[in-house]
Write an enzyme that holds these catalytic residues in place. Structure first.
Site, short mmCIF file in Angstrom:
data_model
loop_
_atom_site.label_atom_id
_atom_site.label_comp_id
_atom_site.label_asym_id
_atom_site.label_seq_id
_atom_site.Cartn_x
_atom_site.Cartn_y
_atom_site.Cartn_z
N HIS A 194 0.83 -1.20 0.00
CA HIS A 194 0.00 0.00 0.00
C HIS A 194 0.87 1.26 0.00
O HIS A 194 0.63 2.18 -0.76
CB HIS A 194 -0.92 0.01 1.22
N HIS A 218 0.98 -3.90 9.29
CA HIS A 218 2.39 -3.62 8.98
C HIS A 218 3.10 -3.05 10.21
O HIS A 218 2.48 -2.39 11.05
CB HIS A 218 2.52 -2.61 7.85
#
Length: 285
Positions: free
Chosen positions: A115, A174
């Site tokens: 992303h 993450h």
């Protein structure tokens, strides 16, 4: 790495505890950074405005995501939501509690963040494209306006990148170092294509060769590591085991799913802009 991961968990806990009121905004920013938006939103808009920018955007997105795939296979990055459940560094099984969300349970390796990398590369292309129009202004007032525009657009760029990074950390998909790595990797890929004008005149044959190279290299790399008894799908069982809700598991976030999607988009672009219909319509305009 345990020290890096454990400090990252502390940051995630801080965000989830103290920024709970911004949950909807952070979830939205995570959707903003979704690489699939490049093909469904950013590319169609920019291709209508400027074919050169639109073409560059697809190349940057596809090559950037391809590098992201290779890096993920090499780096074996864990994701926070399963790492806290399996690490042995916490005594007496007192692992931290990280909240999960419907968009948390991605199944691929976590480093670097796809992303963050996709968002930084595509927004870099958009900002540099917008600034290329203002840099041609010559008079003094225009130069001042260009500087103000430059400051404004790059401020927007970094606000978006930081927001996407924080959102990915907030949802525990993450670690902080993974999103930082993703941002700068995306910028490097986008900057490289600023100096690659050949993509604008690429023939259908070149598109096909590029697709075959990217696919064969990725498949060959996968098979070589497989022969070395390295399981590149090691992250999928972890995601299925530790995701709080099985319905949240995103199988389409596995590396090969993204690879097929991206190569299809690149081939489609090459097929479209080299078709007689498109070439004729450009001549008419």
């Amino acid at each position: 790495m345990d020290l890096l991961h454990s400090n990252g968990v502390l940051i995630i806990q801080h965000l989830q505890r103290d920024y709970r009121a911004y949950q909807d905004l952070l979830n939205f920013m995570s959707h903003v950074g979704d690489p699939r938006n490049i093909f469904s939103i950013y590319f169609p808009l920019w291709f209508q405005l400027n074919q050169v920018v639109g073409t560059k955007m697809i190349w940057v997105a596809v090559i950037g995501d391809w590098f992201n795939l290779i890096f993920k296979w090499i780096l074996f990055g864990h994701r926070p939501y399963w790492w806290v459940q399996e690490t042995m560094i916490y005594p007496n099984q007192s692992s931290p509690c990280l909240e999960q969300f419907p968009i948390t349970c991605e199944t691929g390796p976590g480093s670097p963040s796809g992303h963050a990398m996709g968002s930084s590369c595509v927004w870099y292309v958009m900002v540099t494209a917008a600034l290329s129009y203002t840099v041609r202004w010559k008079d003094k007032s225009a130069v001042t306006l260009h500087r103000l525009t430059w400051s404004f657009l790059w401020s927007i760029f970094w606000i978006i990148q930081i927001s996407v990074c924080i959102s990915r950390v907030f949802i525990a998909t993450h670690f902080p170092h993974q999103v930082v790595l993703g941002v700068f990797a995306g910028i490097l890929v986008a900057e490289a294509f600023e100096h690659t004008p050949a993509i604008q005149t690429a023939s259908l044959r070149m598109y096909i060769k590029t697709n075959l190279f990217l696919f064969i290299f990725a498949l060959g790399f996968y098979l070589v590591l497989k022969l070395l008894d390295i399981d590149l799908l090691w992250s999928v069982p972890k995601a299925k085991k530790w995701c709080a809700n099985p319905d949240w598991i995103n199988i389409d976030t596995t590396p090969f799913a993204g690879l097929v999607r991206n190569l299809g988009a690149l081939f489609g672009l090459g097929l479209g802009i080299n078709s007689e219909m498109f070439i004729t319509s450009c001549k008419v305009e």
